[in-house]
Motif scaffolding. Structure first.
Motif, PDB file in Angstrom:
ATOM      1  N   THR A   1       0.844  -1.192   0.000  1.00 55.35           N
ATOM      2  CA  THR A   1       0.000   0.000   0.000  1.00 55.35           C
ATOM      3  C   THR A   1       0.883   1.247   0.000  1.00 55.35           C
ATOM      4  OG1 THR A   1      -1.740  -1.178   1.207  1.00 55.35           O
ATOM      5  CG2 THR A   1      -1.761   1.232   1.318  1.00 55.35           C
ATOM      6  N   PRO A   2       0.540   2.261  -0.795  1.00 50.51           N
ATOM      7  CA  PRO A   2       1.353   3.488  -0.812  1.00 50.51           C
ATOM      8  C   PRO A   2       1.143   4.295   0.459  1.00 50.51           C
ATOM      9  CG  PRO A   2      -0.606   3.789  -2.145  1.00 50.51           C
ATOM     10  CD  PRO A   2      -0.596   2.341  -1.730  1.00 50.51           C
ATOM     11  N   GLU A   3       2.046   5.236   0.716  1.00 53.90           N
ATOM     12  CA  GLU A   3       1.908   6.105   1.885  1.00 53.90           C
ATOM     13  C   GLU A   3       0.576   6.842   1.819  1.00 53.90           C
ATOM     14  OE1 GLU A   3       4.536   9.360   4.435  1.00 53.90           O
ATOM     15  OE2 GLU A   3       5.232   8.673   2.471  1.00 53.90           O
ATOM     16  N   LEU A   4      -0.109   6.920   2.966  1.00 49.56           N
ATOM     17  CA  LEU A   4      -1.430   7.532   3.037  1.00 49.56           C
ATOM     18  C   LEU A   4      -1.375   8.767   3.931  1.00 49.56           C
ATOM     19  CD1 LEU A   4      -3.551   4.278   3.565  1.00 49.56           C
ATOM     20  CD2 LEU A   4      -2.995   5.414   1.401  1.00 49.56           C
ATOM     21  N   TYR A   5      -1.908   9.886   3.444  1.00 50.34           N
ATOM     22  CA  TYR A   5      -1.827  11.157   4.158  1.00 50.34           C
ATOM     23  C   TYR A   5      -3.187  11.569   4.721  1.00 50.34           C
ATOM     24  CZ  TYR A   5       2.850  11.821   2.267  1.00 50.34           C
ATOM     25  OH  TYR A   5       4.177  11.674   1.962  1.00 50.34           O
ATOM     26  N   PHE A   6      -3.180  12.102   5.957  1.00 49.84           N
ATOM     27  CA  PHE A   6      -4.387  12.545   6.622  1.00 49.84           C
ATOM     28  C   PHE A   6      -4.594  14.055   6.498  1.00 49.84           C
ATOM     29  CE2 PHE A   6      -3.653   8.433   8.358  1.00 49.84           C
ATOM     30  CZ  PHE A   6      -4.872   7.950   8.802  1.00 49.84           C
ATOM     31  N   GLY A   7      -3.610  14.795   6.033  1.00 47.39           N
ATOM     32  CA  GLY A   7      -3.744  16.235   5.866  1.00 47.39           C
ATOM     33  C   GLY A   7      -4.304  16.576   4.494  1.00 47.39           C
ATOM     34  N   PHE A   8      -5.250  17.503   4.440  1.00 45.09           N
ATOM     35  CA  PHE A   8      -5.892  17.814   3.153  1.00 45.09           C
ATOM     36  C   PHE A   8      -4.901  18.371   2.145  1.00 45.09           C
ATOM     37  CE2 PHE A   8      -6.629  21.597   5.854  1.00 45.09           C
ATOM     38  CZ  PHE A   8      -6.088  22.599   5.070  1.00 45.09           C
TER      39      PHE A   8
END
Length: 362
Positions: free
Chosen positions: A218-225
């Motif tokens: 899975t690729p890196e997942l970001y929580f910031g818009f």
């Protein structure tokens, strides 16, 4: 007429994307042209020299004056890193080993700490990280990316090596290539030694295990818009809402490689902050290793495929009870398995104020 405008808009959009892609490609080609495939070259006409270290907001293990003196006439490895980046963290044992092995022979490693998240700009946080990882070489804080931009860099981690005359002779993006990098260090130290009329004893290469990534992860997942632009993998239909508090509900069906939220979360530039008394994060992933970058005091309860995390895949930050104590802003290791595969992880939070920034995988 409307169709003509529509087709014209599509045409110009394609042209714009093409121009941007070509520009990016030639920027990278131009950057690579400043190094050489023939590391033994004597013609340095087309090599660039190391840019000036600009906009430095903090010095660790050194000072401005000491650093200027230390790098003069030395072989210098410039390492762009940030302390919550798992790819950077995996390279640090090699860097500290090279520092210990070659510092007295003319190698200076300069860690250029260029933060990705706001909390990584804090001087004390970076000092804590350098001590934790056993870094004794100079580290400078590049909080405004001025030195990053001088090097025309775009990646964490990235290593540039300059010879004793200041010419950049080698650069490498990401993890790996440790033997190749150390051979370059040895060669440039030998060149320096010859120029000084000295001789160097040949040394064996550092022998450290290299992390073996999952072949499909899975690729890196970001929580910031802001960070998620162009790579949005928030699965909730509520989506991101800039600087707003959003109440998220879990859907009946969830897709792999997308994360899902439950509860009230504040959408920030670089992460999400829990507002309600409790919240939940659900992710179906494929990897061997799962990490999060998080901050603020909190206790997380972790489920793995609907159960407590088995001991054989339990990350180093997970207790035998399946909990994780968030105590300072950093990367936390949740899953560490020898085998890759599809799994589900559920993070339950009972601590308002908890902040999460990213998932990373190995």
């Amino acid at each position: 007429m409307k169709k003509e405008y529509k087709y014209a808009s599509i045409f110009f959009a394609i042209i714009a994307v093409g121009v941007m892609s070509i520009s990016y490609f030639y920027d990278e080609v131009d950057l690579k042209r400043n190094t050489t495939n023939d590391i033994t070259t004597l013609d340095k006409t087309f090599l660039r020299t190391s840019p000036e270290l600009k906009g430095i907001s903090g010095y660790i293990n050194t000072s401005s004056e000491e650093l200027d003196q230390d790098i003069e006439g030395k072989v210098v490895l410039y390492d762009f890193w940030t302390y919550s980046c798992i790819n950077c963290i995996r390279t640090l044992p090699h860097l500290t080993a090279w520092d210990e092995k070659y510092s007295e022979e003319g190698l200076v490693i300069v860690g250029i700490h260029t933060p990705e998240f706001e909390f990584e700009k804090e001087y004390d946080n970076v000092v804590f990280a350098t001590e934790k990882f056993g870094i004794k070489y100079p580290v400078i804080q590049d909080n405004d990316k001025e030195t990053w931009n001088e090097f025309q860099n775009r990646y964490w981690p990235r290593k540039y090596i300059a010879d004793h005359e200041g010419y950049i002779r080698f650069d490498h993006i990401g993890e790996g290539a440790y033997a190749e990098t150390e051979k370059v260090i040895q060669l440039l130290l030998e060149e320096r030694s010859v120029a000084l009329g000295n001789t160097l004893e040949k040394k064996e290469l550092v022998n450290l295990d290299e992390y073996k990534h999952a072949t499909f992860r899975t690729p890196e997942l970001y929580f910031g818009f802001n960070f998620a632009e162009g790579r949005n993998q928030l699965g909730n239909q509520e989506g991101f809402s800039k600087n707003q508090i959003v109440t998220y509900q879990l859907p009946e069906k969830m897709k792999q490689h997308y994360f899902y939220m439950e509860g009230m979360w504040k959408n920030n530039n670089d992460g999400m902050k829990l507002i309600s008394e409790s919240g939940k994060i659900v992710l179906n992933f494929n990897a061997k290793q799962v990490n999060i970058v998080a901050s603020e005091s909190a206790t997380l309860f972790i489920e793995y495929d609907g159960k407590e995390i088995p001991e054989e895949v339990r990350g180093k930050d997970v207790s035998p009870e399946g909990t994780v104590k968030i105590s300072e802003p950093r990367l936390y290791n949740l899953i560490d398995s020898q085998l890759e595969g599809p799994h589900e992880i559920i993070i339950q939070v009972q601590s308002p104020g908890f902040e999460i920034f990213t998932f990373t995988f190995g």
